[in-house]
Write an enzyme that holds these catalytic residues in place. Structure first.
Site, PDB file in Angstrom:
ATOM      1  N   HIS A  60      66.410  74.824  53.475  1.00 55.50           N
ATOM      2  CA  HIS A  60      66.371  73.505  53.484  1.00 55.50           C
ATOM      3  C   HIS A  60      67.595  72.841  53.808  1.00 55.50           C
ATOM      4  O   HIS A  60      68.660  73.340  53.662  1.00 55.50           O
ATOM      5  CB  HIS A  60      65.654  72.756  52.256  1.00 55.50           C
ATOM      6  CG  HIS A  60      66.422  73.096  50.956  1.00 55.50           C
ATOM      7  ND1 HIS A  60      66.311  74.089  50.253  1.00 55.50           N
ATOM      8  CD2 HIS A  60      67.394  72.304  50.223  1.00 55.50           C
ATOM      9  CE1 HIS A  60      67.053  73.918  49.064  1.00 55.50           C
ATOM     10  NE2 HIS A  60      67.868  72.895  49.185  1.00 55.50           N
TER      11      HIS A  60
ATOM     12  N   HIS B 218      73.523  68.621  51.163  1.00 55.66           N
ATOM     13  CA  HIS B 218      73.881  70.088  51.380  1.00 55.66           C
ATOM     14  C   HIS B 218      73.095  70.704  51.960  1.00 55.66           C
ATOM     15  O   HIS B 218      71.663  70.140  52.495  1.00 55.66           O
ATOM     16  CB  HIS B 218      73.966  70.743  49.961  1.00 55.66           C
ATOM     17  CG  HIS B 218      72.575  70.877  49.291  1.00 55.66           C
ATOM     18  ND1 HIS B 218      72.282  69.828  48.048  1.00 55.66           N
ATOM     19  CD2 HIS B 218      71.498  71.679  48.959  1.00 55.66           C
ATOM     20  CE1 HIS B 218      71.115  70.177  47.713  1.00 55.66           C
ATOM     21  NE2 HIS B 218      70.569  71.412  48.221  1.00 55.66           N
TER      22      HIS B 218
ATOM     23  N   GLU C   1      74.289  75.759  49.410  1.00 54.00           N
ATOM     24  CA  GLU C   1      73.608  76.161  48.307  1.00 54.00           C
ATOM     25  C   GLU C   1      73.106  77.567  48.939  1.00 54.00           C
ATOM     26  O   GLU C   1      72.763  77.819  50.102  1.00 54.00           O
ATOM     27  CB  GLU C   1      72.351  75.473  48.017  1.00 54.00           C
ATOM     28  CG  GLU C   1      71.538  75.988  47.064  1.00 54.00           C
ATOM     29  CD  GLU C   1      70.322  75.051  46.674  1.00 54.00           C
ATOM     30  OE1 GLU C   1      69.857  74.283  47.543  1.00 54.00           O
ATOM     31  OE2 GLU C   1      69.729  75.121  45.633  1.00 54.00           O
TER      32      GLU C   1
HETATM   33 CO    CO Z   1      68.892  72.401  47.651  1.00 56.19          CO
END
Ligand code: CO
Length: 134
Positions: free
Chosen positions: A7, A79, A130
């Site tokens: 994502h 992020h 991440e």
């Molecule tokens: Co995230």
């Protein structure tokens, strides 16, 4: 080592407005807002055919995205999240390469109930990264 883009997370100052933008203007499938007190955010999940967009809005005091929104009042990309097959193998390899893992370096359970770690943006082209065990 990294696999799919899981994502892209976008911090937004107005969650309803952002959800309407993605649903009505861009024609995407958009979830209802999901409060995630453990993560200090309310999230709207935008499902795309090949990945997800997560619209993040601060929840409660000390939200991890409040500082970002203070610096970027219009919102912005917070992020990106890449999938890895084994988060501990990935972490150890990154640390060996001199990359900084945020926090205590131990994976915690992320928004999708899977172990995640965050990597220092200064080590990754100015982008908070991440990694999530897929
Ligand atoms: Co995230």
């Amino acid at each position: 080592m990294i696999g799919r883009l899981n994502h892209v997370a976008i911090a937004v100052p107005d969650l309803d407005r952002a959800a309407r933008l993605y649903r009505d203007t861009l024609g995407a499938r958009v979830s209802a807002p999901v409060p995630m007190p453990a993560h200090g955010v309310t999230t709207v999940f935008v499902e795309l055919p090949n990945t997800k967009i997560e619209l993040l809005h601060p929840l409660g005091a000390g939200s991890p995205i409040q500082g970002y929104l203070d610096r970027n009042p219009a919102g912005g990309i917070h992020h990106v999240c890449y999938e890895v097959p084994d988060i501990l193998v990935a972490r150890d390899r990154l640390k060996e390469a001199g990359m900084r893992v945020l926090g205590d370096g131990e994976p915690r359970i992320g928004a999708h109930d899977k172990p995640v770690l965050f990597l220092h943006p200064k080590d990754f082209c100015g982008t908070l990264v991440e990694i999530e065990q897929a």
